[in-house]
Design an enzyme around this catalytic site. Structure first.
Site, PDB file in Angstrom:
ATOM      1  N   LYS A 194       0.848  -1.197   0.000  1.00  0.00           N
ATOM      2  CA  LYS A 194       0.000   0.000   0.000  1.00  0.00           C
ATOM      3  C   LYS A 194       0.878   1.239   0.000  1.00  0.00           C
ATOM      4  O   LYS A 194       1.554   1.521   0.986  1.00  0.00           O
ATOM      5  CB  LYS A 194      -0.929   0.046   1.212  1.00  0.00           C
ATOM      6  N   GLY A 247       6.916   4.808   8.572  1.00  0.00           N
ATOM      7  CA  GLY A 247       5.990   5.915   8.801  1.00  0.00           C
ATOM      8  C   GLY A 247       6.106   6.428  10.220  1.00  0.00           C
ATOM      9  O   GLY A 247       7.150   6.297  10.859  1.00  0.00           O
ATOM     10  N   SER A 248       5.026   6.964  10.724  1.00  0.00           N
ATOM     11  CA  SER A 248       5.054   7.610  12.038  1.00  0.00           C
ATOM     12  C   SER A 248       5.026   6.588  13.163  1.00  0.00           C
ATOM     13  O   SER A 248       4.519   5.469  13.006  1.00  0.00           O
ATOM     14  CB  SER A 248       3.859   8.553  12.183  1.00  0.00           C
ATOM     15  N   THR A 249       5.559   6.983  14.312  1.00  0.00           N
ATOM     16  CA  THR A 249       5.525   6.124  15.493  1.00  0.00           C
ATOM     17  C   THR A 249       4.084   5.855  15.921  1.00  0.00           C
ATOM     18  O   THR A 249       3.748   4.747  16.338  1.00  0.00           O
ATOM     19  CB  THR A 249       6.316   6.785  16.636  1.00  0.00           C
ATOM     20  N   VAL A 251       1.346   5.575  14.051  1.00  0.00           N
ATOM     21  CA  VAL A 251       0.748   4.523  13.224  1.00  0.00           C
ATOM     22  C   VAL A 251       1.457   3.190  13.470  1.00  0.00           C
ATOM     23  O   VAL A 251       0.827   2.129  13.457  1.00  0.00           O
ATOM     24  CB  VAL A 251       0.787   4.906  11.734  1.00  0.00           C
ATOM     25  N   GLY A 252       2.754   3.233  13.744  1.00  0.00           N
ATOM     26  CA  GLY A 252       3.482   2.022  14.070  1.00  0.00           C
ATOM     27  C   GLY A 252       2.889   1.303  15.266  1.00  0.00           C
ATOM     28  O   GLY A 252       2.803   0.064  15.297  1.00  0.00           O
ATOM     29  N   GLU A 270      10.020   1.006  10.761  1.00  0.00           N
ATOM     30  CA  GLU A 270      10.980   2.117  10.663  1.00  0.00           C
ATOM     31  C   GLU A 270      10.180   3.383  10.860  1.00  0.00           C
ATOM     32  O   GLU A 270       9.410   3.787   9.994  1.00  0.00           O
ATOM     33  CB  GLU A 270      11.695   2.079   9.299  1.00  0.00           C
ATOM     34  N   CYS A 304      13.004  11.135   7.553  1.00  0.00           N
ATOM     35  CA  CYS A 304      12.959  10.709   8.956  1.00  0.00           C
ATOM     36  C   CYS A 304      14.289  10.875   9.674  1.00  0.00           C
ATOM     37  O   CYS A 304      14.323  10.919  10.896  1.00  0.00           O
ATOM     38  CB  CYS A 304      12.481   9.268   9.053  1.00  0.00           C
ATOM     39  N   GLU A 401       8.817  15.293  16.096  1.00  0.00           N
ATOM     40  CA  GLU A 401       9.237  15.206  14.704  1.00  0.00           C
ATOM     41  C   GLU A 401       8.333  16.114  13.867  1.00  0.00           C
ATOM     42  O   GLU A 401       7.135  15.869  13.747  1.00  0.00           O
ATOM     43  CB  GLU A 401       9.142  13.768  14.198  1.00  0.00           C
TER      44      GLU A 401
END
Length: 503
Positions: A194, A247-249, A251-252, A270, A304, A401
């Protein structure tokens, strides 16, 4: 359609943007509409205008893509080809990427605001070479013969993990695509990818090239759509064996929860960063200032590993600030198709407004705005290179960030203080050190808790150099042979041995 440069008001640069060829989902070797028939807009950040509409995949479409990938893994040829044969097809894929370099770079420019020249010189060639690197590894994936302690013969196999879900961000659509797809292909996996909803166009083009290269149907599927729907469906799918996410922490965390609540699929995450660049008194000030600027403004700060926290030793701080300001004055923001431009527009309205809100937070919390801080131009999502001084470590601009062209500049006295400040973050993705003293470089590089440390360089990525995070920057590694690990299971096989003259 033709795009016209508006670099600070100029309109002297013309570039013919290619026709958009692929806007549908790519499932089981064919471009198909989403089951719902829904589409979404993809916007050109240079102009805020519509480029095209793209099929909006949802759970039902992900189910079809995963079913195709599962069939291709369980019964198809790809995992059963020799590594040499997989590598040969991947090499052909790489050649096709090279043959379409201009068109592919243009797609990432109109979709994500990325510099066209950098796309042609860096991103697209890197993608092709990433395929070649892992194509070369495909026939070198092997286990070990074990030295057992009794009358047993043991060895390990490294087997493909199965169906992989790749969820990639918008800041490097091409590099992220191949950073995940290439090692997964080499390992013999099948996959559903995706792309970010902001930058779906190049991923669909790469799916087309994969088919031309001879990658069998169902091995590589691309479902365009949104994170809370398509992304969530991949993360929670019971028939997806592994997820690789960049992506972002925030969403992680959600992906980790979905993996735990579904089938305990393996993860590589990551995530975000707030990377320190530590500059010592013995540094060449001009070079150090250049590195600092490059580290925060490369890809308009949407990276990042951006050196968003710059720590300068007090002996050269004042001189460093003067040199930095002069360099910022010469930095050109404008049309990413103009070869003179160094910084294009932010990716979309949401990111544009997020960056500007952080700039306001910085001013409100008492930091001094040294340069920039404002939008640029009357159309497009352009922001001036922004540098804050008098930054305290508890300010939002020093902790969060931002993902934009915003530098927090601070000073320090001693090595111990520099290390403490560098590590004063929840993140641990990257760091930079500028010094001529080898002892200092060794001490600091071993003391900073981050996945990659660059000494007297910055954003120095290489295909053979593994990259990933400590702490809340995630786990798992991209690049290098280490990247293969997340797409492989290790299986141990043991059999008795009888009457052997030795163990």
């Amino acid at each position: 359609m033709t795009t016209t440069s508006h670099c600070n008001g100029n309109t002297d640069s013309l570039f013919k943007v290619p026709t958009i060829k692929f806007t549908k989902l790519f499932i089981n070797g064919d471009f198909v509409d989403s089951i719902s028939g829904k589409t979404f807009e993809t916007i050109d950040p240079r102009t805020k205008e519509l480029i095209t509409r793209v099929s909006e995949g949802d759970k039902e479409d992900v189910d079809l893509a995963v079913k195709a990938a599962r069939q291709a893994f369980d019964h198809g040829p790809w995992p059963r080809l020799s590594g040499c044969e997989r590598g040969r097809i991947m090499m052909k894929f790489a050649d096709l990427v090279d043959q379409h370099i201009e068109e592919l770079a243009a797609l990432d420019t109109i979709d994500g605001g990325k510099l066209f020249g950098t796309g042609k010189a860096v991103d697209i060639p890197h993608a092709a070479n990433c395929l070649r690197y892992y194509a070369g590894a495909a026939d070198k994936i092997h286990g070990h013969v074990l030295k057992m302690s009794r009358e047993l013969h043991g060895y390990t196999l490294r087997e493909p993990i199965g169906v992989v879900g790749h969820i990639i961000p918008w800041n490097f659509p091409t590099i992220m695509f191949f950073g995940k797809v290439s090692p997964a292909l080499a390992a013999g996996c099948t996959m559903v990818l995706k792309p970010a909803e902001q930058t779906p166009l190049s991923a669909l083009y790469y799916a087309h090239l994969a088919k031309l290269a001879g990658i069998p149907d169902g091995v590589l599927n691309v479902v365009t759509g949104f994170g809370p729907t398509a992304g969530a469906a991949i993360s929670s799918h019971m028939d997806v064996d592994a997820i690789s996410f960049t992506g972002s922490t925030e969403v992680g965390r959600e992906i980790m929860q979905a993996a735990a609540k579904s089938n305990l699929k393996t993860l590589s995450l990551e995530l975000g960063g707030k990377s320190p660049l530590v500059i010592f008194d013995d540094a060449d000030v001009d070079k150090a200032a250049g590195l600092a600027l490059f580290g925060i403004l490369y890809n308009k700060g949407e990276i990042c590993v951006a050196s968003s926290r710059v720590f300068v030793q007090e002996g050269i701080y004042d001189e460093f600030v003067k040199v930095l300001v002069e360099k910022v004055k010469a930095w050109k923001v404008g049309d990413p198709f103009d070869p003179k431009t160094q910084q294009g527009p932010q990716v979309d309205k949401k990111q544009f407004e997020k960056i500007l809100s952080y700039i306001e937070h910085g001013k409100r919390q008492g930091a001094t705005l040294l340069t920039g801080g404002k939008p640029l131009g009357d159309k497009g999502y352009y922001i001036e290179p922004t540098i804050f001084t008098d930054v305290k470590e508890d300010m939002l601009i020093a902790k969060d960030e931002i993902f934009g062209p915003v530098m927090a500049l601070m000073k320090f006295k001693t090595i111990d203080e520099a290390i403490k400040k560098a590590n004063n973050t929840t993140y641990g993705l990257a760091a930079g050190i500028v010094t001529k003293n080898l002892d200092v470089a060794n001490t600091v590089s071993r003391s900073i808790r981050a996945g990659v440390i660059w000494i007297n360089c910055y954003i120095a990525f290489d295909l053979d150099c593994p990259y990933g995070g400590y702490k809340m920057s995630g786990f798992g590694r991209e690049y290098g042979l280490e990247a293969l690990d997340k797409y492989l299971h290790v299986k141990a096989i043991v059999t008795p041995i009888y009457n052997s003259p030795w163990l």
